[in-house]
Design an enzyme around this catalytic site. Structure first.
Site, PDB file in Angstrom:
ATOM      1  N   LYS A 207       0.848  10.483  -1.948  1.00  0.00           N
ATOM      2  CA  LYS A 207      -0.109  10.117  -1.136  1.00  0.00           C
ATOM      3  C   LYS A 207      -0.125  11.189  -0.301  1.00  0.00           C
ATOM      4  O   LYS A 207      -1.438  11.182  -0.546  1.00  0.00           O
ATOM      5  CB  LYS A 207       0.138   8.728   0.002  1.00  0.00           C
ATOM      6  CG  LYS A 207       0.552   7.079  -0.709  1.00  0.00           C
ATOM      7  CD  LYS A 207       0.764   5.943  -0.022  1.00  0.00           C
ATOM      8  CE  LYS A 207       0.867   5.157  -0.485  1.00  0.00           C
ATOM      9  NZ  LYS A 207       1.500   4.369  -0.065  1.00  0.00           N
TER      10      LYS A 207
ATOM     11  N   GLN B  74       3.650   2.233   5.385  1.00  0.00           N
ATOM     12  CA  GLN B  74       5.209   2.688   3.842  1.00  0.00           C
ATOM     13  C   GLN B  74       5.457   0.980   4.224  1.00  0.00           C
ATOM     14  O   GLN B  74       6.669   1.616   5.274  1.00  0.00           O
ATOM     15  CB  GLN B  74       5.211   3.785   3.708  1.00  0.00           C
ATOM     16  CG  GLN B  74       5.974   3.976   2.293  1.00  0.00           C
ATOM     17  CD  GLN B  74       5.171   3.502   1.442  1.00  0.00           C
ATOM     18  OE1 GLN B  74       3.584   3.812   1.536  1.00  0.00           O
ATOM     19  NE2 GLN B  74       4.727   3.054  -0.172  1.00  0.00           N
TER      20      GLN B  74
ATOM     21  N   ASP C  15      -4.813  -0.568   3.511  1.00  0.00           N
ATOM     22  CA  ASP C  15      -3.779  -1.435   2.433  1.00  0.00           C
ATOM     23  C   ASP C  15      -4.687  -2.554   2.048  1.00  0.00           C
ATOM     24  O   ASP C  15      -4.287  -3.109   1.114  1.00  0.00           O
ATOM     25  CB  ASP C  15      -2.540  -1.243   2.487  1.00  0.00           C
ATOM     26  CG  ASP C  15      -1.646  -0.309   2.037  1.00  0.00           C
ATOM     27  OD1 ASP C  15      -1.552  -0.238   0.898  1.00  0.00           O
ATOM     28  OD2 ASP C  15      -0.815   0.062   2.414  1.00  0.00           O
TER      29      ASP C  15
HETATM   30  N1  GUN Z   1       5.211  -0.237  -0.667  1.00  0.00           N
HETATM   31  C1  GUN Z   1       4.817  -0.481  -1.602  1.00  0.00           C
HETATM   32  N2  GUN Z   1       3.677  -0.037  -2.277  1.00  0.00           N
HETATM   33  C2  GUN Z   1       3.024  -0.064  -0.225  1.00  0.00           C
HETATM   34  C3  GUN Z   1       1.797  -0.447  -1.112  1.00  0.00           C
HETATM   35  O1  GUN Z   1       0.584  -0.669  -1.662  1.00  0.00           O
HETATM   36  N3  GUN Z   1       1.083   0.052   0.559  1.00  0.00           N
HETATM   37  C4  GUN Z   1       2.454   0.190   1.602  1.00  0.00           C
HETATM   38  N4  GUN Z   1       1.573   0.523   2.613  1.00  0.00           N
HETATM   39  N5  GUN Z   1       3.168   0.368   1.170  1.00  0.00           N
HETATM   40  C5  GUN Z   1       4.419  -0.158   0.043  1.00  0.00           C
END
Ligand code: GUN
Length: 281
Positions: free
Chosen positions: A52, A96, A119
């Protein structure tokens, strides 16, 4: 022979579009920034977070990195989120998941300002999606819509079947397909006669979380098949929820794993970093 939907190429295209928009904003003196919070050092999460941040760098988005120890308390994390909610030079916040067991995920996600919720997990944004109002949309299902449309397939009027009803994928996926005027059915682990339902699909989105469960016997000839799953098989190779070798010969189009839906999630996250400038007006 199915058309193979190239998620890597489409995600690169989207990141390039974001990069261009970020540069346009920069020319007006507006900087785009994303706070990425990781609690603990779960190895899979560390890979996602690193990717990311790399994507942010590529697009010209400033990433504010918060790597917090496993012992961080819920209150400490809430304090950080409250601080970021108020910070003018932070316009996106991502926590996350998964969080360590002692932290209640729901409490944390609800504290993120809906205006910075890249998100799309906040109930306000989920609600906005369900009634067709503008807001943040969860990255993976938004990426699936882009894959379908940018590969030249229309959703309007099509029989769309979603397998899986999670809050992160299945439910928002169904709402997005509906927003595109698809005729949408959501199936799940308690669905009776699953094959009968999935065989109706012109567009089949599979997010069931079971390695290679969906073989050709679930799929109508000529369907567009989108595989959201990602697993490691017995040879430690990546595979999806769809039995690719079985389905590919009868599908019109199919996403591979890896290289299908996976790369789209981060590209849509980058796109969501621009949403603030629309929703926060
Ligand atoms: N963990 C696995 N996929 C995601 C996601 O799309 N967003 C977040 N914040 N954590 C994750």
């Amino acid at each position: 022979m199915a058309k193979i939907i190239d998620g890597k190429a489409i995600s690169s295209q989207i990141k390039d579009e974001v990069k261009e928009k970020v540069a346009e904003l920069a020319a007006k003196g507006i900087s785009v920034s994303l706070a990425v919070i990781q609690v603990g050092a779960d190895p899979a999460s560390s890979v996602y977070v690193r990717n990311k941040k790399k994507a942010c760098e590529y697009c010209g988005i400033k990433s504010l990195s918060y790597e917090l120890p496993e012992e961080t308390t819920e209150e400490e994390l809430l304090d950080l989120i409250r601080k970021l909610n108020k910070m003018d030079d932070c316009n996106g916040i991502l926590v996350q998941l998964p969080l360590p067991k002692h932290i209640n995920e729901e409490i944390i996600l609800d504290e993120i300002s809906p205006l910075k919720d890249v998100d799309g997990f906040h109930p306000m944004n989920v609600g906005a999606l369900s009634i067709g109002k503008p807001g943040y949309v969860s990255c993976t299902p938004a990426g699936v819509i882009e894959l379908i449309k940018r590969s030249g397939y229309t959703i309007e009027g099509k029989e769309c079947v979603v397998i899986g009803r999670s809050n992160i994928v299945g439910k928002p996926m169904a709402l997005l397909l509906l927003r595109e005027n698809g005729t949408v059915t959501v199936t799940h682990s308690r669905t009776k006669n699953l094959k009968e339902v999935t065989k109706r699909a012109d567009i089949l989105v599979v997010a069931i979380g079971k390695p290679r469960m969906i073989d050709a016997s679930y799929v109508k000839e000529g369907a567009v098949v989108i595989d959201v799953g990602i697993h490691r098989n017995e040879d430690n190779k990546l595979c999806g929820d769809v039995d690719y070798d079985s389905v590919e010969p009868i599908a019109e189009a199919i996403t591979p794993v890896p290289g299908g839906v996976g790369p789209m999630t981060i590209a849509m996250l980058m796109k969501n970093c621009l949403t603030y400038f629309d929703v926060a007006k």
